[in-house]
Enzyme design. Structure first.
Site, mmCIF file in Angstrom:
data_model
loop_
_atom_site.group_PDB
_atom_site.id
_atom_site.type_symbol
_atom_site.label_atom_id
_atom_site.label_comp_id
_atom_site.label_asym_id
_atom_site.label_seq_id
_atom_site.Cartn_x
_atom_site.Cartn_y
_atom_site.Cartn_z
ATOM 1 N N ASP A 2 65.005 -25.314 -13.167
ATOM 2 C CA ASP A 2 65.343 -25.705 -11.795
ATOM 3 C C ASP A 2 64.048 -25.803 -10.992
ATOM 4 O O ASP A 2 63.355 -24.807 -10.783
ATOM 5 C CB ASP A 2 66.281 -24.656 -11.188
ATOM 6 C CG ASP A 2 66.843 -25.073 -9.834
ATOM 7 O OD1 ASP A 2 66.161 -25.811 -9.107
ATOM 8 O OD2 ASP A 2 67.954 -24.626 -9.509
ATOM 9 N N HIS A 10 68.360 -28.218 -11.740
ATOM 10 C CA HIS A 10 69.008 -27.653 -10.556
ATOM 11 C C HIS A 10 70.490 -28.013 -10.414
ATOM 12 O O HIS A 10 71.303 -27.170 -10.036
ATOM 13 C CB HIS A 10 68.237 -28.134 -9.318
ATOM 14 C CG HIS A 10 68.835 -27.675 -8.030
ATOM 15 N ND1 HIS A 10 68.901 -26.349 -7.684
ATOM 16 C CD2 HIS A 10 69.406 -28.364 -7.001
ATOM 17 C CE1 HIS A 10 69.475 -26.242 -6.489
ATOM 18 N NE2 HIS A 10 69.789 -27.446 -6.060
HETATM 19 N N1 STX Z 1 68.255 -27.583 -0.773
HETATM 20 C C1 STX Z 1 68.900 -27.408 -1.985
HETATM 21 C C2 STX Z 1 70.332 -27.835 -1.931
HETATM 22 O O1 STX Z 1 71.174 -27.124 -1.441
HETATM 23 C C3 STX Z 1 67.026 -26.906 -0.634
HETATM 24 C C4 STX Z 1 70.643 -29.118 -2.456
HETATM 25 N N2 STX Z 1 69.840 -29.907 -3.094
HETATM 26 N N3 STX Z 1 70.528 -31.030 -3.394
HETATM 27 C C5 STX Z 1 71.747 -30.879 -2.948
HETATM 28 O O2 STX Z 1 71.837 -29.699 -2.367
HETATM 29 C C6 STX Z 1 72.864 -31.873 -3.063
HETATM 30 C C7 STX Z 1 73.772 -31.500 -4.172
HETATM 31 C C8 STX Z 1 73.654 -31.904 -1.770
HETATM 32 C C9 STX Z 1 72.294 -33.224 -3.357
#
Ligand code: STX
Length: 315
Positions: A266, A294
């Site tokens: 991730d 991730h």
């Molecule tokens: N932000 C990480 C997060 O929550 C730091 C995130 N990254 N991509 C997403 O959420 C989506 C699934 C909404 C594209």
């Protein structure tokens, strides 16, 4: 390996007025008499995606999903005022109260894990079980890694595009410089920044990137809400009193059945955070998925999450 449940439509959709300014969109799917689970989406600012319903057995779960303030079908769109972690925590309580649920399972990945932890710490006795994925605690080092320096070394190609909207002399604090553009009156400046910011995040989420998930973030409204709301939360340090606030308060929720699922590779929310949480919360089941990045759609992550929703439906 467990796979997604079939695609389903909600049996109920409604709007809830949560403040003078904000109305949020909520949907329920699965079994109206099933065990309640609330799904907390990522970003902040990511909004509902229909695939989120497919992580739960629709015969056994009453699946509640909502667009957090300012995103998806919630209004006003991309609004930053009255939009804080603690506003969202209280929105979750307002939903629970409105649909008369006493206790529920809380499911959250990425920013959804940040919000799930915050909610659980404030409202322990409402949580029957907790399912976390891709741990994010909004600490300074996590923001620095992804938006300033670190992830840039793994994705230098995508990073060039992320840097593009920001003039060279403003690159020593990218989150701050992005915030200026994302709050600019000129909609063209705002949208250009929003797309670059969002596409950076989408480009780095999976071990094997698909073009399809990038297109999602080329839609004006989706990029605008996602980038503006995320950046606003990061500028404000997640509205936490201290940098390690969530870890400092873990003791109060350690009795709740919980699982942490984390992809080894991730890049958006590196495993250090899941590890730090695991160290503070040894009772929670802990699973490292060795061949995953991730995204919750990574096959190993998807399978492990469904294994746990199947298990936690019996709690
Ligand atoms: N932000 C990480 C997060 O929550 C730091 C995130 N990254 N991509 C997403 O959420 C989506 C699934 C909404 C594209």
């Amino acid at each position: 390996m467990k796979d997604l449940y079939p695609n389903i439509e909600p049996f109920n959709e409604f709007q809830l007025n949560v403040s003078d300014l904000h109305t949020i969109h909520i949907e329920e799917s699965g079994n109206p008499k099933g065990k309640p689970v609330i799904f907390l989406h990522g970003g902040p600012g990511g909004g509902i995606e229909p695939v989120y319903r497919q992580y739960f057995n629709p015969e056994k779960w009453r699946i509640i999903i909502f667009d957090q303030r300012g995103c998806g079908k919630s209004t006003p769109h991309a609004e930053l005022q009255e939009n804080t972690t603690w506003d969202l925590v209280e929105d979750i309580e307002k939903i629970r109260d409105y649909i008369s649920i006493d206790q529920w399972v809380v499911f959250g990945g990425s920013w959804g894990s940040t919000l799930a932890l915050s909610y659980a710490i404030k409202h322990q006795n409402r949580c029957k079980g907790l399912i976390f994925r891709g741990i994010f605690m909004l600490r300074e080092k996590e923001i620095r890694w992804f938006y300033q320096e670190g992830a840039s070394y793994i994705y230098p190609d995508a990073w060039e595009k992320y840097l593009e909207p920001i003039p060279k002399f403003k690159r020593n604090n990218l989150v701050k410089s992005y915030y200026e553009q994302l709050t600019d009156e000129n909609i063209n400046i705002r949208l250009k920044a929003a797309k670059a910011w969002s596409i950076w995040e989408a480009s780095t989420s999976k071990l094997f990137q698909s073009e399809k998930s990038l297109h999602h973030f080329e839609i004006d409204d989706i990029a605008d809400a996602f980038a503006r709301i995320e950046c606003h939360y990061f500028i404000n340090k997640g509205f936490f009193k201290t940098d390690e606030w969530l870890l400092e308060n873990i003791n109060s929720i350690r009795q709740i059945p919980a699982v942490i699922v984390q992809g080894r590779y991730d890049v958006v929310c590196p495993m250090q955070s899941a590890w730090d949480l695991h160290r503070k919360w040894p009772e929670a089941d802990f699973h490292i998925i060795q061949d995953a990045g991730h995204s919750m759609t990574e096959p190993g992550i998807r399978s492990k999450l469904i294994e746990y929703t199947d298990k936690f439906v019996e709690l």
